[in-house]
Design an enzyme around this catalytic site. Structure first.
Site, mmCIF file in Angstrom:
data_model
loop_
_atom_site.group_PDB
_atom_site.id
_atom_site.type_symbol
_atom_site.label_atom_id
_atom_site.label_comp_id
_atom_site.label_asym_id
_atom_site.label_seq_id
_atom_site.Cartn_x
_atom_site.Cartn_y
_atom_site.Cartn_z
ATOM 1 N N ASP A 32 58.995 9.306 85.775
ATOM 2 C CA ASP A 32 59.341 7.956 86.225
ATOM 3 C C ASP A 32 59.819 8.018 87.680
ATOM 4 O OD1 ASP A 32 60.306 5.165 84.473
ATOM 5 O OD2 ASP A 32 60.962 5.410 86.545
ATOM 6 N N ASN A 89 60.038 -0.346 75.529
ATOM 7 C CA ASN A 89 60.458 -1.702 75.863
ATOM 8 C C ASN A 89 59.265 -2.621 75.614
ATOM 9 O OD1 ASN A 89 62.983 -0.801 76.718
ATOM 10 N ND2 ASN A 89 62.260 -0.406 78.800
ATOM 11 N N GLY A 95 62.731 -5.908 78.091
ATOM 12 C CA GLY A 95 62.896 -5.260 79.388
ATOM 13 C C GLY A 95 61.640 -4.600 79.913
ATOM 14 N N GLN A 96 60.474 -4.954 79.326
ATOM 15 C CA GLN A 96 59.227 -4.346 79.792
ATOM 16 C C GLN A 96 58.832 -4.949 81.134
ATOM 17 O OE1 GLN A 96 55.896 -4.688 77.079
ATOM 18 N NE2 GLN A 96 54.568 -3.434 78.366
ATOM 19 N N HIS A 102 54.028 2.089 77.098
ATOM 20 C CA HIS A 102 54.540 3.395 77.518
ATOM 21 C C HIS A 102 55.796 3.730 76.724
ATOM 22 C CE1 HIS A 102 56.074 0.211 80.188
ATOM 23 N NE2 HIS A 102 57.223 0.877 80.249
ATOM 24 N N HIS A 104 59.259 5.772 77.093
ATOM 25 C CA HIS A 104 60.178 6.473 77.983
ATOM 26 C C HIS A 104 60.757 7.659 77.203
ATOM 27 C CE1 HIS A 104 60.898 3.120 81.004
ATOM 28 N NE2 HIS A 104 60.441 2.405 79.989
HETATM 29 P P1 AMP Z 1 59.509 -0.738 81.653
HETATM 30 O O1 AMP Z 1 60.583 -1.466 82.399
HETATM 31 O O2 AMP Z 1 59.860 -0.305 80.277
HETATM 32 O O3 AMP Z 1 58.198 -1.492 81.711
HETATM 33 O O4 AMP Z 1 59.296 0.636 82.428
HETATM 34 C C1 AMP Z 1 58.508 0.745 83.556
HETATM 35 C C2 AMP Z 1 58.922 2.004 84.260
HETATM 36 O O5 AMP Z 1 57.901 2.346 85.178
HETATM 37 C C3 AMP Z 1 60.214 1.906 85.060
HETATM 38 O O6 AMP Z 1 61.161 2.822 84.538
HETATM 39 C C4 AMP Z 1 59.780 2.242 86.481
HETATM 40 O O7 AMP Z 1 60.747 3.000 87.168
HETATM 41 C C5 AMP Z 1 58.504 3.009 86.250
HETATM 42 N N1 AMP Z 1 57.556 2.997 87.347
HETATM 43 C C6 AMP Z 1 57.177 1.934 88.093
HETATM 44 N N2 AMP Z 1 56.248 2.297 88.988
HETATM 45 C C7 AMP Z 1 56.022 3.622 88.807
HETATM 46 C C8 AMP Z 1 55.176 4.584 89.422
HETATM 47 N N3 AMP Z 1 54.342 4.268 90.413
HETATM 48 N N4 AMP Z 1 55.221 5.869 88.954
HETATM 49 C C9 AMP Z 1 56.066 6.211 87.963
HETATM 50 N N5 AMP Z 1 56.882 5.345 87.334
HETATM 51 C C10 AMP Z 1 56.855 4.071 87.737
#
Ligand code: AMP
Length: 116
Positions: A32, A89, A95-96, A102, A104
């Site tokens: 991340d 999420n 919180g997505q 994905h 985490h």
């Molecule tokens: P969510 O909020 O559950 O949709 O998680 C999305 C996650 O993607 C967040 O924790 C971001 O920090 C992560 N994220 C966003 N852009 C990138 C990227 N280019 N590479 C890796 N992680 C990312």
């Protein structure tokens, strides 16, 4: 959203750089960019699925593969013994922020409960 507009589809395709830590036929795992723990890895299906909510009954094998990949990432990152958190999420209230399913995988510190 088409896969060409999807951030995580573009990472899977190698069009956007990411630190890949694991990949197989159906899933890719990468660090991340905004880590919330010493280890913070995202595990995604190669196939574009918006969220758990939009997954279909015939995608059970893929969802299982995603969870097993998350387990393997945790083992690979040295989290298995002390434990870790695996989080999905889902949608706005969940919180997505990225519309590609994905998991985490967070670890390397003790986690609080309940989540915020
Ligand atoms: P969510 O909020 O559950 O949709 O998680 C999305 C996650 O993607 C967040 O924790 C971001 O920090 C992560 N994220 C966003 N852009 C990138 C990227 N280019 N590479 C890796 N992680 C990312």
């Amino acid at each position: 959203m088409s896969s060409t507009d999807c951030l995580f589809c573009r990472i899977v395709a190698g069009e956007i750089p990411a630190t890949i830590v694991r990949s197989d036929e159906r899933t890719v795992a990468f660090r991340d960019v905004g880590p919330q723990a010493p280890v913070h890895v995202l595990v995604v299906p190669r196939e574009h699925i918006f969220s758990l909510e939009t997954s279909s009954d015939d995608q059970g094998d893929l969802l299982g593969a995603l969870m097993l990949a998350a387990r393997d990432v945790a083992r690979q990152e040295g989290l298995a013994e002390d434990g870790y958190r695996a989080v999905l999420n889902v949608g706005a209230d969940g919180g997505q922020t990225v519309p590609h399913l994905h998991v985490h995988v967070l670890g390397g510190r003790s986690m609080d409960w309940p989540p915020g």
